[in-house]
Design an enzyme around this catalytic site. Structure first.
Site, PDB file in Angstrom:
ATOM      1  N   ASP A 130       0.794  -1.241   0.000  1.00 38.82           N
ATOM      2  CA  ASP A 130       0.000   0.000   0.000  1.00 38.82           C
ATOM      3  C   ASP A 130       0.823   1.285   0.000  1.00 38.82           C
ATOM      4  O   ASP A 130       0.500   2.233   0.732  1.00 38.82           O
ATOM      5  CB  ASP A 130      -0.944   0.012   1.206  1.00 38.82           C
ATOM      6  CG  ASP A 130      -1.878  -1.180   1.236  1.00 38.82           C
ATOM      7  OD1 ASP A 130      -1.977  -1.888   0.224  1.00 38.82           O
ATOM      8  OD2 ASP A 130      -2.502  -1.406   2.294  1.00 38.82           O
TER       9      ASP A 130
ATOM     10  N   LYS B 194      -6.306  -5.206  -3.443  1.00 41.22           N
ATOM     11  CA  LYS B 194      -6.956  -5.839  -2.294  1.00 41.22           C
ATOM     12  C   LYS B 194      -8.030  -4.913  -1.739  1.00 41.22           C
ATOM     13  O   LYS B 194      -7.924  -3.685  -1.857  1.00 41.22           O
ATOM     14  CB  LYS B 194      -5.953  -6.228  -1.205  1.00 41.22           C
ATOM     15  CG  LYS B 194      -5.211  -5.093  -0.516  1.00 41.22           C
ATOM     16  CD  LYS B 194      -4.188  -5.682   0.459  1.00 41.22           C
ATOM     17  CE  LYS B 194      -3.398  -4.596   1.174  1.00 41.22           C
ATOM     18  NZ  LYS B 194      -4.212  -3.821   2.127  1.00 41.22           N
TER      19      LYS B 194
ATOM     20  N   CYS C 299      -2.143  -3.319   7.618  1.00 38.42           N
ATOM     21  CA  CYS C 299      -2.092  -4.182   6.435  1.00 38.42           C
ATOM     22  C   CYS C 299      -0.820  -5.022   6.350  1.00 38.42           C
ATOM     23  O   CYS C 299      -0.859  -6.154   5.855  1.00 38.42           O
ATOM     24  CB  CYS C 299      -2.252  -3.342   5.181  1.00 38.42           C
ATOM     25  SG  CYS C 299      -3.888  -2.556   5.071  1.00 38.42           S
TER      26      CYS C 299
END
Length: 239
Positions: free
Chosen positions: A35, A144, A177
């Site tokens: 991310d 995702k 995450c």
């Protein structure tokens, strides 16, 4: 004191880590970039707008850039994740999903309707990877919709098709995450190592320490960018 870990293949080299060195074979290793989007690492992105401190993101970007150069040269697969949803937020789930209630991006948009459609929506600036870390030929990009990169994604099949057993994690956020994906990988029998100075937390500094403690104590290993580059940067470039 921990027992030495048995190498899984003859190509393994020992990466210094906590709680003990871990054997890593570049041919069966992927670097998972979690991310590194404007949402998490740029002023004006989701985390910034939601009130989180992103002052450490610039250093993380710099560290990841150096890690990826070494990883590619050593023959490791690089996999980028981008977190988010469709522009109508169908993938985010409605009130029947806990994600709808716990996602700070969704809560921020409900509190600030003018941001609706801008945060973590595919096609928007917020969703895009930061300019400094654009994928290179041979890298893989995956999408995702929840904290874990293994949830409803192609990650497991991508890894198994390439014989990958060891995952090296970098990115943001360590306690959300990054840790979620490493934990799920542990349950699927992947070895996971996080490079602590190539990650940054969402929240106070103590949550970074807590996440790293959890990882090295229960789910994987913790190393540094210097040790990673020192270990794999000396290998002959692989083509």
């Amino acid at each position: 004191m921990s027992s030495p870990i048995t190498p899984l293949s003859p190509g393994c080299v020992m990466l210094p880590a906590r709680p003990e060195p871990v054997p890593v074979d570049p041919k069966t290793t992927a670097v998972i970039v979690i991310d590194m989007q404007n949402a998490y690492a740029s002023p004006g992105g989701y985390l910034d707008l939601a009130g989180f401190d992103i002052s450490g993101a610039a250093k993380v970007i710099h560290e990841i850039k150096g890690v990826l150069e070494v990883a590619r040269s050593a023959g490791m697969q690089v996999i980028y994740f981008q977190n988010g949803w469709d522009d109508q937020y169908v993938e985010a789930g409605g009130p029947g999903s806990p994600n709808w209630w716990k996602s700070n991006a969704l809560k921020t948009m409900r509190a600030k309707p003018e941001l609706q459609g801008k945060l973590l929506a595919r096609g928007q600036w917020d969703y895009e990877l930061v300019d400094e870390l654009k994928p290179q030929p041979g890298d893989i990009q995956l999408h995702k919709t929840r904290y874990s990169g293994f949830f409803n994604s192609q990650l497991d099949s991508v890894l198994r098709a390439r014989g990958i057993r060891h995952l090296v994690f970098v990115g943001i956020a360590t306690n959300v995450c990054v840790e979620s994906t490493l934990r799920d990988g542990f349950f699927l029998e992947y070895f996971g190592t996080v490079l602590e100075d190539a990650t940054h937390q969402a929240g106070p500094e103590f949550v970074q320490k807590a996440a790293l403690f959890n990882i090295e104590s229960f789910f994987g290993w913790v190393s540094t960018t210097a040790d990673f580059k020192g270990t794999f940067g000396q290998l002959a470039p692989r083509t």
